[in-house]
Write an enzyme that holds these catalytic residues in place. Structure first.
Site, mmCIF file in Angstrom:
data_model
loop_
_atom_site.group_PDB
_atom_site.id
_atom_site.type_symbol
_atom_site.label_atom_id
_atom_site.label_comp_id
_atom_site.label_asym_id
_atom_site.label_seq_id
_atom_site.Cartn_x
_atom_site.Cartn_y
_atom_site.Cartn_z
ATOM 1 N N TYR A 169 0.880 -1.261 -0.080
ATOM 2 C CA TYR A 169 0.116 -0.009 -0.070
ATOM 3 C C TYR A 169 0.899 1.249 0.081
ATOM 4 C CZ TYR A 169 -4.031 -3.029 0.155
ATOM 5 O OH TYR A 169 -4.912 -3.779 -0.244
ATOM 6 N N ASN A 191 -12.794 2.424 -6.031
ATOM 7 C CA ASN A 191 -11.577 2.883 -6.060
ATOM 8 C C ASN A 191 -10.994 3.559 -4.699
ATOM 9 O OD1 ASN A 191 -11.832 2.044 -8.523
ATOM 10 N ND2 ASN A 191 -11.980 3.774 -9.663
ATOM 11 N N HIS A 245 -14.941 1.273 -0.723
ATOM 12 C CA HIS A 245 -13.649 0.323 -0.058
ATOM 13 C C HIS A 245 -12.455 1.085 0.351
ATOM 14 C CE1 HIS A 245 -14.941 -2.827 -3.540
ATOM 15 N NE2 HIS A 245 -15.769 -2.799 -2.524
#
Ligand code: APR
Length: 235
Positions: free
Chosen positions: A56, A92, A109
Site C-alpha cells: 500500500y 476505487n 472500499h
C-alpha cells in the site's frame, strides 16, 4: 434524453485505467504482481504486515505520479452543473475523483490516503509511508496502524447512505467495473427493485451484470463520459 434530477454513479478501476492505474482483473490475474489474497485480506495483514504495508505504500506513492483523466473531470462537471443531485460512489481507493474536482465522493472500499488505528479507531489522513514501527499520532502505540481499506471479508463502508441514494435515484450509471465484487455488483439490481430509475453501463467490455442495464455504452470512459455528461446537461 429525459431530464434526470437525482443521479447515482458507481465507478470502478476502469475509470482510472486511462490515468495509468492498473485495474484488478488484468489478463495475468495479478494485481500489481501480487495475488489479491496476499495483499487484500485481513489474514494476509496478520501473516505478513510488512509485505502488506509495503504494497500500500507503493500504491500511495503511485498516486503522486498519476493524474485525473477526462472521465473523472466529466463527472465533476456533472456534479457542478446539473440542477439536481449527483452522488459518486467509487470502489476505487485512489483520490482521482477528488483531484478531478469531484465532491463528497463515497469510497465504499476505503481510501489509500487514510490510515486507521486498530487500537483507538482514529482515522488519519496519510500521504507517506506507514510501517509496523510507525506510531499512531493519536494514541502513540506501535504496530496498530493499518490501511483504511476494505479488504475481502470485511464490511464495506457507508452502506446506509448508499442504499438511501440508490432508492431515490432516477438514473444509475456504472462506469469501469467488472461486476465481480459484491455488494457493488448488486447495486443495479437494488436500483431496479427499489424504484424506476434508468440504468446505463459505461465499460470497455460488457461486465458480468451487463444484461441488467437498460443501456450499454461500450468503450473508454475517458471518451464516452464527456459525451454522456454533455447529453445529460443539455436535456
Ligand atoms: N474505460 C472503461 N472501462 C474500462 C477501461 C476504460 N478505459 N479500462 C478497463 N475497463 C473495464 C474493464 O473492462 C473491466 O470490466 O473496467 C473493469 C475493471 O474491472 P476490475 O479490474 O475487476 O475492477 P473493479 O470492478 O473496480 O473491481 C472491484 O475488486 O479487488 C477488488 O476491492 C477491489 O474495488 C475493487 C473491486
Amino acid at each position: 434524453m429525459v431530464r434526470f434530477k437525482n443521479i447515482v454513479i458507481l465507478t470502478g478501476a476502469g475509470i482510472s485505467a486511462e490515468s495509468g492505474v492498473k485495474t484488478f482483473r488484468d489478463n495475468d490475474g495479478l494485481w500489481e504482481n501480487h495475488h489479491i489474497e496476499d495483499v487484500a485480506t485481513p489474514e494476509a495483514f496478520a501473516r505478513d504486515p510488512h509485505l502488506v504495508h509495503n504494497f500500500y505504500n507503493e500504491r500511495r506513492a503511485q498516486l503522486r505520479a498519476v493524474k485525473p483523466n477526462p472521465a473523472h473531470k466529466a463527472l465533476a462537471k456533472l456534479q457542478q452543473e446539473l440542477p439536481g443531485t449527483v452522488s459518486i460512489i467509487t470502489q476505487n481507493v485512489d483520490d482521482l475523483h477528488e483531484r478531478g474536482g469531484g465532491e463528497d465522493i463515497i469510497h465504499i472500499h476505503g481510501e489509500l490516503t487514510q490510515i486507521r488505528c486498530k487500537a483507538c479507531a482514529a482515522i488519519h489522513t496519510w500521504q507517506g509511508d506507514c510501517t509496523q514501527s510507525t506510531t499512531c499520532p493519536k494514541c502513540d502505540r506501535e504496530a496498530v496502524l493499518r490501511p483504511n481499506i476494505v479488504w475481502f471479508g470485511e464490511m464495506p463502508f457507508f452502506m446506509d447512505t448508499i442504499i438511501d441514494r440508490l432508492a431515490s435515484c432516477d438514473l444509475f450509471i456504472s462506469v469501469g467495473t467488472s461486476g465481480n465484487v459484491y455488494p457493488a455488483a448488486g447495486f443495479v439490481a437494488n436500483v431496479q427493485e427499489m424504484g424506476r430509475a434508468h440504468t446505463i453501463e459505461v465499460n470497455l467490455e460488457p461486465s458480468e451484470g451487463s444484461s441488467q442495464f437498460a443501456e450499454l455504452r461500450q468503450g473508454k470512459a475517458g471518451e464516452l463520459l464527456p459525451v454522456l455528461v454533455d447529453e445529460l446537461l443539455a436535456s
